[in-house]
Motif scaffolding. Structure first.
Motif, mmCIF file in Angstrom:
data_model
loop_
_atom_site.group_PDB
_atom_site.id
_atom_site.type_symbol
_atom_site.label_atom_id
_atom_site.label_comp_id
_atom_site.label_asym_id
_atom_site.label_seq_id
_atom_site.Cartn_x
_atom_site.Cartn_y
_atom_site.Cartn_z
ATOM 1 N N SER A 215 -11.234 8.873 -1.286
ATOM 2 C CA SER A 215 -10.517 9.939 -1.981
ATOM 3 C C SER A 215 -10.341 11.184 -1.118
ATOM 4 O O SER A 215 -9.656 12.124 -1.531
ATOM 5 C CB SER A 215 -11.261 10.325 -3.266
ATOM 6 O OG SER A 215 -12.570 10.793 -2.962
ATOM 7 N N ALA B 77 0.829 -1.210 0.000
ATOM 8 C CA ALA B 77 0.000 0.000 0.000
ATOM 9 C C ALA B 77 0.863 1.260 0.000
ATOM 10 O O ALA B 77 0.541 2.250 -0.668
ATOM 11 C CB ALA B 77 -0.930 -0.007 1.212
ATOM 12 N N LYS C 109 0.206 9.097 -4.081
ATOM 13 C CA LYS C 109 -1.000 9.890 -4.305
ATOM 14 C C LYS C 109 -1.553 10.484 -3.021
ATOM 15 O O LYS C 109 -2.037 11.626 -3.013
ATOM 16 C CB LYS C 109 -2.083 9.034 -4.974
ATOM 17 C CG LYS C 109 -3.375 9.805 -5.239
ATOM 18 C CD LYS C 109 -4.397 8.977 -5.991
ATOM 19 C CE LYS C 109 -5.672 9.786 -6.248
ATOM 20 N NZ LYS C 109 -6.690 8.981 -6.980
ATOM 21 N N PHE C 110 -1.508 9.736 -1.934
ATOM 22 C CA PHE C 110 -2.216 10.147 -0.726
ATOM 23 C C PHE C 110 -1.311 10.664 0.386
ATOM 24 O O PHE C 110 -1.806 11.209 1.368
ATOM 25 C CB PHE C 110 -3.071 8.980 -0.206
ATOM 26 C CG PHE C 110 -4.184 8.607 -1.139
ATOM 27 C CD1 PHE C 110 -5.360 9.344 -1.164
ATOM 28 C CD2 PHE C 110 -4.061 7.534 -2.004
ATOM 29 C CE1 PHE C 110 -6.388 9.016 -2.028
ATOM 30 C CE2 PHE C 110 -5.076 7.194 -2.874
ATOM 31 C CZ PHE C 110 -6.250 7.932 -2.890
ATOM 32 N N GLU D 117 2.050 1.588 -3.574
ATOM 33 C CA GLU D 117 1.009 1.830 -4.570
ATOM 34 C C GLU D 117 0.249 3.126 -4.334
ATOM 35 O O GLU D 117 -0.038 3.881 -5.275
ATOM 36 C CB GLU D 117 0.022 0.652 -4.568
ATOM 37 C CG GLU D 117 -1.074 0.773 -5.619
ATOM 38 C CD GLU D 117 -1.973 -0.457 -5.665
ATOM 39 O OE1 GLU D 117 -2.975 -0.426 -6.413
ATOM 40 O OE2 GLU D 117 -1.669 -1.438 -4.941
ATOM 41 N N PHE D 118 -0.087 3.404 -3.069
ATOM 42 C CA PHE D 118 -0.958 4.550 -2.775
ATOM 43 C C PHE D 118 -0.230 5.726 -2.124
ATOM 44 O O PHE D 118 -0.757 6.834 -2.094
ATOM 45 C CB PHE D 118 -2.120 4.110 -1.875
ATOM 46 C CG PHE D 118 -2.982 3.042 -2.479
ATOM 47 C CD1 PHE D 118 -3.766 3.313 -3.580
ATOM 48 C CD2 PHE D 118 -2.987 1.753 -1.956
ATOM 49 C CE1 PHE D 118 -4.555 2.325 -4.168
ATOM 50 C CE2 PHE D 118 -3.770 0.760 -2.520
ATOM 51 C CZ PHE D 118 -4.557 1.041 -3.634
ATOM 52 N N LEU E 251 -3.249 3.532 4.349
ATOM 53 C CA LEU E 251 -3.195 3.522 2.888
ATOM 54 C C LEU E 251 -3.857 2.262 2.322
ATOM 55 O O LEU E 251 -4.537 2.319 1.287
ATOM 56 C CB LEU E 251 -1.747 3.608 2.410
ATOM 57 C CG LEU E 251 -1.069 4.973 2.562
ATOM 58 C CD1 LEU E 251 0.430 4.852 2.298
ATOM 59 C CD2 LEU E 251 -1.687 6.010 1.632
ATOM 60 N N LYS E 252 -3.668 1.147 3.000
ATOM 61 C CA LYS E 252 -4.314 -0.097 2.571
ATOM 62 C C LYS E 252 -5.831 0.034 2.636
ATOM 63 O O LYS E 252 -6.554 -0.389 1.720
ATOM 64 C CB LYS E 252 -3.837 -1.252 3.456
ATOM 65 C CG LYS E 252 -4.316 -2.633 3.052
ATOM 66 C CD LYS E 252 -3.598 -3.699 3.873
ATOM 67 C CE LYS E 252 -4.022 -5.096 3.478
ATOM 68 N NZ LYS E 252 -5.399 -5.401 3.945
ATOM 69 N N GLY F 59 -7.115 2.202 -0.201
ATOM 70 C CA GLY F 59 -7.200 1.442 -1.445
ATOM 71 C C GLY F 59 -8.376 0.483 -1.464
ATOM 72 O O GLY F 59 -9.109 0.394 -2.458
#
Length: 244
Positions: free
Chosen positions: A118, A42, A49-50, A45-46, A109-110, A113
């Motif tokens: 958002s 996570a 963005k976050f 991957e995320f 973050l997991k 996702g």
């Protein structure tokens, strides 16, 4: 303290020979812990963005979230379950989570996702410095601090997050009419919290009970640790104050 929120972040200024403004007394112990495979994935991957990198410059919240919306800060979100639940239920509000511990960041973050959230952003840094440098006055509609480390040994009480100087700075970042919501399962810390918040002239207690404590707002979910404590007869105290 509860396992859910071992991660509340705070530092006090303490003079040292080489740096008179070095922050040396903290309300958290940096326990990085073990990253699970899912948390590590996570983060990769995320995270881009976050997660927002700490910077000693003011953060443009509209740009960070890609919209204009009410904004709530959460300090020390632990593993993020309550944060994700609140964000999912309040999709019209943006939530900025501040957390120092990498497994907790990976865990939230997991959840972001998995749930397709958002309206969450994360800063992995000391909350005092985030407040001081990244958040401008009157930029928040609310702030949450749930189950901060109580530092229950008397000699460690000085490390507690909720102190007059910290609350004053936090309140300066909240708009008039905004709110500050604290929760703890340590009674002596609840008493201290109530004293500190009641003494801040910019705040007004919203509680109707003579005790000064509020009923748990519907938006704050019960954690598994809190449920366990309630079953054992332990108390939980919520404090909800409004900025005048």
């Amino acid at each position: 303290m509860t396992t859910e929120n071992v991660q509340v972040q705070h530092a006090e200024q303490a003079e040292t020979a080489d740096n008179p403004h070095r922050r040396s007394i903290r309300s958290f112990v940096l326990r990085q812990g073990h990253l699970s495979t899912g948390q590590a994935r996570a983060l990769e991957e995320f995270g881009p963005k976050f997660c927002i990198d700490y910077t000693p410059n003011a953060l443009d919240l509209d740009a960070a979230f890609g919209r204009a919306a009410p904004r709530v800060l959460e300090i020390g979100f632990g593993m993020g379950q309550a944060t994700a639940t609140i964000a999912a239920a309040r999709s019209d509000t943006d939530f900025l989570g501040v957390e120092v511990h990498t497994p907790g960041v990976g865990s939230l973050l997991k959840l972001i996702g998995e749930q397709g959230l958002s309206n969450l952003r994360i800063v992995q840094h000391d909350a005092v410095e985030v407040l001081e440098h990244m958040l401008t006055p009157d930029s928040l509609d609310g702030a949450h601090i749930f189950f901060p480390d109580p530092w229950h040994k008397k000699r460690h009480n000085k490390r507690r997050l909720i102190k007059p100087e910290f609350v004053k700075q936090l309140v300066s970042r909240i708009k008039t009419g905004g709110y500050l919501h604290l929760a703890t399962d340590w009674e002596d810390y609840a008493i201290q919290m109530l004293e500190v918040l009641s003494a801040e002239p910019a705040l007004q207690n919203t509680a109707t009970s003579e005790t000064g404590y509020a009923e748990r707002p519907d938006y704050r979910p019960l954690t598994k640790f809190e449920n366990r404590g309630i079953k054992l007869g332990h108390g939980v105290w919520d404090l909800v104050f409004k900025k005048n």
